[in-house]
Design a protein around this motif. Sequence first.
Motif, mmCIF file in Angstrom:
data_model
loop_
_atom_site.group_PDB
_atom_site.id
_atom_site.type_symbol
_atom_site.label_atom_id
_atom_site.label_comp_id
_atom_site.label_asym_id
_atom_site.label_seq_id
_atom_site.Cartn_x
_atom_site.Cartn_y
_atom_site.Cartn_z
ATOM 1 N N GLN A 142 -2.987 -2.632 -2.696
ATOM 2 C CA GLN A 142 -2.916 -3.827 -3.681
ATOM 3 C C GLN A 142 -4.000 -4.767 -3.281
ATOM 4 O O GLN A 142 -4.316 -5.591 -4.316
ATOM 5 N N HIS A 199 -3.757 3.548 -2.131
ATOM 6 C CA HIS A 199 -4.056 2.269 -2.868
ATOM 7 C C HIS A 199 -3.568 1.320 -2.159
ATOM 8 O O HIS A 199 -2.474 1.224 -1.579
ATOM 9 N N TYR A 240 -4.218 10.260 -2.614
ATOM 10 C CA TYR A 240 -4.494 8.964 -3.489
ATOM 11 C C TYR A 240 -4.080 7.892 -2.589
ATOM 12 O O TYR A 240 -2.765 7.774 -2.354
ATOM 13 N N SER A 261 0.189 -2.240 -10.521
ATOM 14 C CA SER A 261 -0.236 -3.519 -10.169
ATOM 15 C C SER A 261 0.644 -4.821 -10.558
ATOM 16 O O SER A 261 0.931 -5.549 -10.096
ATOM 17 N N TYR A 296 0.805 -1.175 -0.072
ATOM 18 C CA TYR A 296 -0.094 0.052 -0.031
ATOM 19 C C TYR A 296 0.841 1.273 0.020
ATOM 20 O O TYR A 296 2.054 1.370 0.330
ATOM 21 N N THR A 302 -9.034 1.485 -2.785
ATOM 22 C CA THR A 302 -8.211 2.770 -3.259
ATOM 23 C C THR A 302 -9.328 3.957 -2.747
ATOM 24 O O THR A 302 -10.637 3.690 -2.453
ATOM 25 N N ASN A 308 -8.233 -6.945 -8.799
ATOM 26 C CA ASN A 308 -6.758 -6.693 -9.343
ATOM 27 C C ASN A 308 -6.919 -7.659 -10.657
ATOM 28 O O ASN A 308 -6.511 -9.013 -10.619
ATOM 29 N N THR A 311 4.245 1.035 -7.726
ATOM 30 C CA THR A 311 3.054 1.557 -7.947
ATOM 31 C C THR A 311 1.967 0.843 -8.668
ATOM 32 O O THR A 311 0.989 0.749 -8.733
#
Length: 236
Positions: free
Chosen positions: A74, A72, A70, A169, A55, A78, A106, A167
Amino acid sequence: MKNQFLLFLLFLFFCSTHGQKKYTFDYAIQYNFRVNDSSKVQTQLFLTNSKDNSYLLKVSEKDSLNFTLYFHDQNGITSTTYLSKKEFASAETITLKCEFVSPIGNPFKYQTENYDFINQNDTLINTVYHSMYILKSNKPKKEKRKKFATLHFIIEENTEFHLPILTFSTAYEEWKKERNIPNGIYKQSYMTKYLSKDKILIYDLVEFIKINKILVIPQECNYSAIDSGIIKTLHK
């Protein structure tokens, strides 16, 4: 019916025991970001956990008074939200409102079959050698046909204490699968298009410092706590 009721109770127990999700950050890393070599420089701040790279919180300037945050994870979360610069600087804990939090899937896990990390020879910058690696397609014909880009990472010296900052994926999933690249904060990261030396999406390291901040996802929108197996069972 009795079995369904028991499963429903199990689901409620599962959610209540997991509760809110807390993310800890121990480093703030400042980068100068450019879309390309001729574009305007933007300041971006990454809040990271040196021991958990699943993250990341990316902070950029929205206007003179506010930041855009922002976040995120994984593993399925989000969020894009805003916070005043004053609040961000003083807050030890940031709690996200559920209206700004979304679950994500994902769809890139299968891409690990199509990409590889490749360690490069060390590169010399200002008399100092730095480790370097790339992420590129392992399907040459498809790479040529689709004009796939390549990601480049140059690692800052003496930062082996920090897991790789990935960053994208696909890059994260490939690292998780292979773990064949060196640890470290990247000094520079950029992308090149197929058969081009021109850099795009360029990050240049400015500085990094130790911090202690926490981000909280409330229980009602802690999507990473939901066990898909239980959900699927309830829908049978």
